[in-house]
Design a protein around this motif. Structure first.
Motif, PDB file in Angstrom:
ATOM      1  N   SER A  31       2.770  71.173 -72.520  1.00  0.00           N
ATOM      2  CA  SER A  31       2.094  70.091 -71.798  1.00  0.00           C
ATOM      3  C   SER A  31       3.072  69.371 -70.867  1.00  0.00           C
ATOM      4  O   SER A  31       2.733  69.045 -69.734  1.00  0.00           O
ATOM      5  CB  SER A  31       1.474  69.100 -72.789  1.00  0.00           C
ATOM      6  OG  SER A  31       0.810  68.073 -72.121  1.00  0.00           O
ATOM      7  N   THR A  35       3.113  69.565 -66.331  1.00  0.00           N
ATOM      8  CA  THR A  35       2.999  68.379 -65.473  1.00  0.00           C
ATOM      9  C   THR A  35       4.336  67.981 -64.846  1.00  0.00           C
ATOM     10  O   THR A  35       4.423  66.947 -64.196  1.00  0.00           O
ATOM     11  CB  THR A  35       2.445  67.192 -66.280  1.00  0.00           C
ATOM     12  OG1 THR A  35       3.317  66.924 -67.381  1.00  0.00           O
ATOM     13  CG2 THR A  35       1.050  67.479 -66.794  1.00  0.00           C
ATOM     14  N   GLU A  65      -1.486  56.077 -62.497  1.00  0.00           N
ATOM     15  CA  GLU A  65      -2.487  57.028 -62.986  1.00  0.00           C
ATOM     16  C   GLU A  65      -1.888  58.341 -63.490  1.00  0.00           C
ATOM     17  O   GLU A  65      -2.254  58.798 -64.583  1.00  0.00           O
ATOM     18  CB  GLU A  65      -3.546  57.297 -61.911  1.00  0.00           C
ATOM     19  CG  GLU A  65      -4.433  56.114 -61.611  1.00  0.00           C
ATOM     20  CD  GLU A  65      -3.774  55.111 -60.660  1.00  0.00           C
ATOM     21  OE1 GLU A  65      -2.758  55.460 -60.006  1.00  0.00           O
ATOM     22  OE2 GLU A  65      -4.259  53.976 -60.591  1.00  0.00           O
ATOM     23  N   PRO A  66      -0.967  58.980 -62.740  1.00  0.00           N
ATOM     24  CA  PRO A  66      -0.386  60.222 -63.271  1.00  0.00           C
ATOM     25  C   PRO A  66       0.361  60.015 -64.589  1.00  0.00           C
ATOM     26  O   PRO A  66       0.322  60.878 -65.473  1.00  0.00           O
ATOM     27  CB  PRO A  66       0.572  60.684 -62.170  1.00  0.00           C
ATOM     28  CG  PRO A  66       0.144  59.994 -60.944  1.00  0.00           C
ATOM     29  CD  PRO A  66      -0.487  58.716 -61.386  1.00  0.00           C
ATOM     30  N   GLU A  68      -0.371  57.762 -66.916  1.00  0.00           N
ATOM     31  CA  GLU A  68      -1.384  57.588 -67.959  1.00  0.00           C
ATOM     32  C   GLU A  68      -2.041  58.913 -68.330  1.00  0.00           C
ATOM     33  O   GLU A  68      -2.219  59.220 -69.501  1.00  0.00           O
ATOM     34  CB  GLU A  68      -2.452  56.594 -67.503  1.00  0.00           C
ATOM     35  CG  GLU A  68      -1.952  55.172 -67.425  1.00  0.00           C
ATOM     36  CD  GLU A  68      -3.019  54.216 -66.905  1.00  0.00           C
ATOM     37  OE1 GLU A  68      -3.951  54.654 -66.198  1.00  0.00           O
ATOM     38  OE2 GLU A  68      -2.917  53.025 -67.224  1.00  0.00           O
ATOM     39  N   GLU A  69      -2.403  59.701 -67.314  1.00  0.00           N
ATOM     40  CA  GLU A  69      -3.080  60.973 -67.566  1.00  0.00           C
ATOM     41  C   GLU A  69      -2.187  61.939 -68.349  1.00  0.00           C
ATOM     42  O   GLU A  69      -2.646  62.591 -69.287  1.00  0.00           O
ATOM     43  CB  GLU A  69      -3.499  61.611 -66.244  1.00  0.00           C
ATOM     44  CG  GLU A  69      -4.608  60.871 -65.545  1.00  0.00           C
ATOM     45  CD  GLU A  69      -4.841  61.372 -64.124  1.00  0.00           C
ATOM     46  OE1 GLU A  69      -4.273  62.431 -63.746  1.00  0.00           O
ATOM     47  OE2 GLU A  69      -5.580  60.705 -63.395  1.00  0.00           O
ATOM     48  N   THR A  70      -0.929  62.037 -67.955  1.00  0.00           N
ATOM     49  CA  THR A  70      -0.042  62.971 -68.641  1.00  0.00           C
ATOM     50  C   THR A  70       0.310  62.493 -70.052  1.00  0.00           C
ATOM     51  O   THR A  70       0.444  63.307 -70.959  1.00  0.00           O
ATOM     52  CB  THR A  70       1.232  63.236 -67.826  1.00  0.00           C
ATOM     53  OG1 THR A  70       1.883  62.002 -67.539  1.00  0.00           O
ATOM     54  CG2 THR A  70       0.906  63.950 -66.527  1.00  0.00           C
ATOM     55  N   ARG A  72      -1.703  60.796 -71.940  1.00  0.00           N
ATOM     56  CA  ARG A  72      -2.918  61.090 -72.699  1.00  0.00           C
ATOM     57  C   ARG A  72      -2.937  62.558 -73.128  1.00  0.00           C
ATOM     58  O   ARG A  72      -3.260  62.878 -74.270  1.00  0.00           O
ATOM     59  CB  ARG A  72      -4.144  60.741 -71.846  1.00  0.00           C
ATOM     60  CG  ARG A  72      -5.434  60.731 -72.583  1.00  0.00           C
ATOM     61  CD  ARG A  72      -6.628  60.176 -71.796  1.00  0.00           C
ATOM     62  NE  ARG A  72      -6.564  60.239 -70.346  1.00  0.00           N
ATOM     63  CZ  ARG A  72      -6.326  59.185 -69.556  1.00  0.00           C
ATOM     64  NH1 ARG A  72      -6.109  58.001 -70.080  1.00  0.00           N
ATOM     65  NH2 ARG A  72      -6.311  59.320 -68.255  1.00  0.00           N
ATOM     66  N   SER A  73      -2.546  63.470 -72.228  1.00  0.00           N
ATOM     67  CA  SER A  73      -2.538  64.891 -72.592  1.00  0.00           C
ATOM     68  C   SER A  73      -1.465  65.195 -73.638  1.00  0.00           C
ATOM     69  O   SER A  73      -1.668  66.043 -74.507  1.00  0.00           O
ATOM     70  CB  SER A  73      -2.368  65.776 -71.357  1.00  0.00           C
ATOM     71  OG  SER A  73      -1.076  65.687 -70.837  1.00  0.00           O
TER      72      SER A  73
END
Length: 97
Positions: A31, A35, A65-66, A68-70, A72-73
């Protein structure tokens, strides 16, 4: 933008069998590598340095945002299910003139 995120590993992780831990670790690292172009990351071990965190990730991106998204993953991985975010600090960086 830069983020310093500190993680504490649940002791239950260490009681899992070696294969489950290896699979969870590989999923977490996969993961991170998927990213890396969007959110570069460096890791630091805090074992023996802090009682409230086991490792830290230094991450940077063009916006919130990037990050937070990464994150979360990462937390959705099998290893991520055993992680608690102890601290998360954000900062802004300016390019050199």
């Amino acid at each position: 933008m830069v983020q310093f995120v500190f993680f504490r590993l649940d002791p239950a992780w260490r009681r899992l069998d070696a294969e489950s831990r290896a699979d969870g670790r590989d999923q977490f690292l996969r993961s991170l590598s998927e990213t890396e172009s969007q959110v570069p990351c460096r890791s630091f071990s805090l074992m023996g340095i802090r009682a409230d965190a086991d490792f830290m990730l230094w991450r940077s991106a063009d916006g919130l945002e990037p990050l937070e998204e990464t994150l979360r993953s990462l937390l959705r991985t099998e290893l991520g299910k055993f992680l608690e975010v102890s601290y998360s600090y954000f900062g802004l960086l300016r390019r050199s003139t």
